[in-house]
Motif scaffolding. Sequence first.
Motif, PDB file in Angstrom:
ATOM      1  N   ASN A  42       0.824  -1.210   0.000  1.00 58.78           N
ATOM      2  CA  ASN A  42       0.000   0.000   0.000  1.00 58.78           C
ATOM      3  C   ASN A  42       0.864   1.269   0.000  1.00 58.78           C
ATOM      4  O   ASN A  42       2.089   1.210   0.059  1.00 58.78           O
ATOM      5  N   MET A  43       0.194   2.415  -0.057  1.00 60.25           N
ATOM      6  CA  MET A  43       0.887   3.690  -0.160  1.00 60.25           C
ATOM      7  C   MET A  43       1.767   3.986   1.049  1.00 60.25           C
ATOM      8  O   MET A  43       2.864   4.528   0.902  1.00 60.25           O
ATOM      9  N   TYR A  56      -2.944  10.085  -7.233  1.00 60.19           N
ATOM     10  CA  TYR A  56      -3.861  10.761  -6.308  1.00 60.19           C
ATOM     11  C   TYR A  56      -3.095  11.534  -5.254  1.00 60.19           C
ATOM     12  O   TYR A  56      -3.570  12.511  -4.710  1.00 60.19           O
ATOM     13  N   GLU A  57      -1.909  11.075  -4.936  1.00 59.74           N
ATOM     14  CA  GLU A  57      -1.036  11.739  -3.975  1.00 59.74           C
ATOM     15  C   GLU A  57       0.354  11.773  -4.575  1.00 59.74           C
ATOM     16  O   GLU A  57       0.748  10.869  -5.301  1.00 59.74           O
ATOM     17  N   TYR A  58       1.097  12.831  -4.274  1.00 54.56           N
ATOM     18  CA  TYR A  58       2.462  12.972  -4.770  1.00 54.56           C
ATOM     19  C   TYR A  58       3.412  12.941  -3.590  1.00 54.56           C
ATOM     20  O   TYR A  58       3.195  13.617  -2.592  1.00 54.56           O
ATOM     21  N   TYR A  59       4.481  12.172  -3.718  1.00 48.86           N
ATOM     22  CA  TYR A  59       5.413  12.007  -2.612  1.00 48.86           C
ATOM     23  C   TYR A  59       6.803  11.722  -3.169  1.00 48.86           C
ATOM     24  O   TYR A  59       6.956  10.952  -4.124  1.00 48.86           O
ATOM     25  N   ASN A  60       7.812  12.320  -2.561  1.00 49.40           N
ATOM     26  CA  ASN A  60       9.214  12.021  -2.838  1.00 49.40           C
ATOM     27  C   ASN A  60       9.642  12.426  -4.255  1.00 49.40           C
ATOM     28  O   ASN A  60      10.540  11.808  -4.831  1.00 49.40           O
ATOM     29  N   SER A  83       2.392   4.033  -8.578  1.00 45.98           N
ATOM     30  CA  SER A  83       1.098   4.701  -8.676  1.00 45.98           C
ATOM     31  C   SER A  83       0.039   3.687  -8.276  1.00 45.98           C
ATOM     32  O   SER A  83       0.304   2.489  -8.225  1.00 45.98           O
ATOM     33  N   TYR A  84      -1.144   4.187  -7.995  1.00 42.01           N
ATOM     34  CA  TYR A  84      -2.232   3.320  -7.559  1.00 42.01           C
ATOM     35  C   TYR A  84      -3.458   3.574  -8.411  1.00 42.01           C
ATOM     36  O   TYR A  84      -3.772   4.718  -8.743  1.00 42.01           O
ATOM     37  N   THR A  85      -4.143   2.501  -8.768  1.00 42.98           N
ATOM     38  CA  THR A  85      -5.390   2.624  -9.513  1.00 42.98           C
ATOM     39  C   THR A  85      -6.468   3.176  -8.587  1.00 42.98           C
ATOM     40  O   THR A  85      -6.266   3.269  -7.369  1.00 42.98           O
TER      41      THR A  85
END
Length: 153
Positions: A42-43, A56-60, A83-85
Amino acid sequence: MKILSLVAMITAGIWLNGLYDNGDGKKTALLPIHEPPSEAYNMNEAKKRGDIIWGYEYYNIERFHEFLANTNAKMKDKIRITSYTMEGDPIFKDLVFDGKKYHYTFDNSHDAYAGQDKGIYKDICSEILMEEPAEPAFILNGCSKQVDTTELF
């Protein structure tokens, strides 16, 4: 945010091209390789592992800039872009620079809705270029399994 479009173009350009010239002038379908998929996570786990996350979220995202700087200096480096669907299924994109070439792996084997394109795909590319039309675009160029360059947005 503009860097993030790179990730989308990596995926779209390489895998949506669909066909590549295998050297004898014949077009061959780009098929998944038979390799075990990465473990799904998971994220929160992706953040712990240091993945670059986009969607959906941006990180790093700064890690991508560091990767570009290292590869421009011909230093070996690797990154994972996750990335996540909408359903939460992970899609992994790995870029490994060996000091000369970019080894790209796309793994959507955990995507429940990937259909017949589900699997792991690999390619080797000679360079990442940056173009600046309206927005900066990054392109994997000189890839072995495609006819044209691969835009990475």
